[in-house]
Design a protein around this motif. Structure first.
Motif, mmCIF file in Angstrom:
data_model
loop_
_atom_site.group_PDB
_atom_site.id
_atom_site.type_symbol
_atom_site.label_atom_id
_atom_site.label_comp_id
_atom_site.label_asym_id
_atom_site.label_seq_id
_atom_site.Cartn_x
_atom_site.Cartn_y
_atom_site.Cartn_z
ATOM 1 N N ILE A 144 38.713 45.328 38.722
ATOM 2 C CA ILE A 144 39.585 45.783 38.929
ATOM 3 C C ILE A 144 40.824 46.407 38.152
ATOM 4 O O ILE A 144 41.475 46.462 38.522
ATOM 5 C CB ILE A 144 40.504 44.226 38.592
ATOM 6 C CG1 ILE A 144 40.502 43.233 40.075
ATOM 7 C CG2 ILE A 144 41.814 43.769 38.348
ATOM 8 C CD1 ILE A 144 40.682 41.873 39.968
ATOM 9 N N GLU A 163 45.853 46.645 43.038
ATOM 10 C CA GLU A 163 44.966 45.309 42.242
ATOM 11 C C GLU A 163 45.323 43.744 42.358
ATOM 12 O O GLU A 163 44.682 42.990 41.810
ATOM 13 C CB GLU A 163 45.256 45.980 41.262
ATOM 14 C CG GLU A 163 44.985 44.941 40.057
ATOM 15 C CD GLU A 163 45.008 45.288 37.779
ATOM 16 O OE1 GLU A 163 44.709 45.014 37.481
ATOM 17 O OE2 GLU A 163 46.598 46.868 38.612
ATOM 18 N N ALA A 200 42.860 40.856 43.334
ATOM 19 C CA ALA A 200 42.658 40.014 41.781
ATOM 20 C C ALA A 200 43.026 38.198 42.818
ATOM 21 O O ALA A 200 42.157 37.273 42.901
ATOM 22 C CB ALA A 200 43.369 40.185 41.131
#
Length: 301
Positions: free
Chosen positions: A59, A83, A87
Motif C-alpha cells: 500500500i 490505495e 486497504a
C-alpha cells in the motif's frame, strides 16, 4: 482558486520500500513452508503477520507510485483512491485470516487430540524471520524520520519483529520442555496483535470513503484562522475530507470586503490563506471561492 499538492514521496523512499517488501514477502513464504514442515500454527500465524506487513508495504509503495501520476479529465483527483480500495481488501482478508488462526488455536488447546511440533526446526525458521525483519527495520530506520509514508511501514515491520520474538519463545519452550500448547498460545498472541490493526485499517477506510474530516483536524480552528485574515468577513460551506491517507482536501466559500476584490488584492489573500492551511494544518490542496458580501443569500437560492 486552488493549489495542488506537490509530490511527497521520493524515488529513494520507493527503493527502500521495495527492498523491504521483497525481504518481508520472501520470509513470509519461508514461514509458510516452515509451518507445513514443522506443524507449527505459530509459524503460520507469523506468516500471516508478515502478510500484514507485506500488505502495508505494498500500500505504501503503491501510494508512492500513484502520487506521481497526474490527474486527467476522467480522474480529476488522480488515482490515489486506489490505495483506499486496496486497504479495504487488505483489512477484510486480515480479519478472515485472524479469525481462522484463532479458531484453529483454540481448537488445539481445547481438544486433547495429540499433535506434534518440531521445535528445533521451528526455531530455525523463526530466527530467519527475526533476522529479516531486523534488516528491513534497519533499511527503513533513516527514511522513517522524514517520511510519514515510510514511518507507517517501519512501524508495521517493528510489530512483526515482536511477532518473531513470540514464535522464538514458543519454539524454545516446545524444544526444551516438550509442551506443545506453547505453539497454539503463541499463535493466539500474534492473532491478538493483528486484529486491532486490521480493525483500525477498516475504520480508516470507512472514514475516508465516508468523506469525514481527517482525525486530528479541527474544522472550527481552521474557520477561525480564515476569519482572522485581513479582509475576510465570513466563511461558510467549509468541507474537509481525504483522498487517501495523508492527503486532505479543503474547500470553502469566503466572504471578503469589497476593496479586496476591487483593488486586486484577492491574489495576495489567496496566497495567505493557502499558506496558513499548509503551515498550520498540513493541508496542501485547498480551494477557496471568494464572494462579495450578500452573495451567500444568492447562493442559497
Amino acid at each position: 482558486m486552488h493549489d495542488h499538492a506537490p509530490g511527497i514521496r521520493g524515488a529513494d523512499n520507493r527503493r527502500l520500500l521495495t527492498l523491504s517488501l521483497c525481504l518481508t514477502a520472501t520470509v513470509m513464504v519461508v514461514q509458510v513452508v516452515g509451518a507445513v514442515l514443522t506443524g507449527s500454527l505459530a509459524l503460520l500465524a507469523d506468516a500471516v503477520h508478515m502478510f500484514t506487513d507485506s500488505s502495508a508495504l505494498v500500500i505504501a509503495l503503491v501510494a508512492s507510485i500513484i502520487a506521481a501520476r497526474p490527474a486527467n479529465d476522467r480522474n480529476t483527483y488522480g488515482y490515489q483512491r486506489a490505495e483506499v480500495f486496496g486497504a479495504l481488501v487488505n483489512a477484510v482478508v486480515l480479519l478472515g485470516l485472524c479469525t481462522w488462526i484463532t479458531v484453529a488455536a483454540v481448537g488445539r488447546l481445547v481438544h486433547a487430540e495429540p499433535y506434534e511440533v518440531a521445535g528445533g526446526l521451528m526455531l530455525i525458521f523463526a530466527v530467519v524471520g527475526l533476522v529479516a525483519n531486523g534488516l528491513a527495520l534497519w533499511l527503513l530506520s533513516a527514511a522513517q524520520r522524514t517520511s510519514m509514508n515510510v514511518r507507517g511501514a517501519y512501524l508495521e515491520v517493528l510489530g512483526d519483529l515482536v511477532g518473531s520474538v513470540v514464535v522464538i519463545a514458543a519454539a524454545i519452550v516446545t524444544q526444551l520442555t516438550g509442551w506443545v500448547p506453547a505453539d497454539a498460545i503463541a499463535s493466539l498472541v500474534i492473532a491478538v496483535m493483528i486484529a486491532p490493526r486490521a480493525i483500525g485499517l477498516l475504520r480508516e477506510v470507512f472514514s475516508v470513503l465516508g468523506e469525514r474530516a481527517p482525525r486530528g483536524t479541527d474544522v472550527r480552528q481552521i474557520r477561525d484562522h480564515i476569519l482572522s485574515a485581513d479582509g475576510v468577513v465570513d466563511v461558510h460551506d467549509v468541507h474537509v475530507w481525504q483522498l487517501t491517507r495523508g492527503q486532505p482536501v479543503f474547500t470553502a466559500h469566503v466572504v471578503v470586503e469589497e476593496p479586496v476584490l476591487s483593488s486586486g488584492r484577492s491574489g495576495a489573500l489567496l496566497t495567505d490563506l493557502q499558506g496558513c492551511l499548509t503551515e498550520h494544518f498540513d493541508v496542501a490542496h485547498s480551494t477557496f471561492q471568494f464572494e462579495p458580501a450578500g452573495h451567500r443569500e444568492h447562493d442559497a437560492h
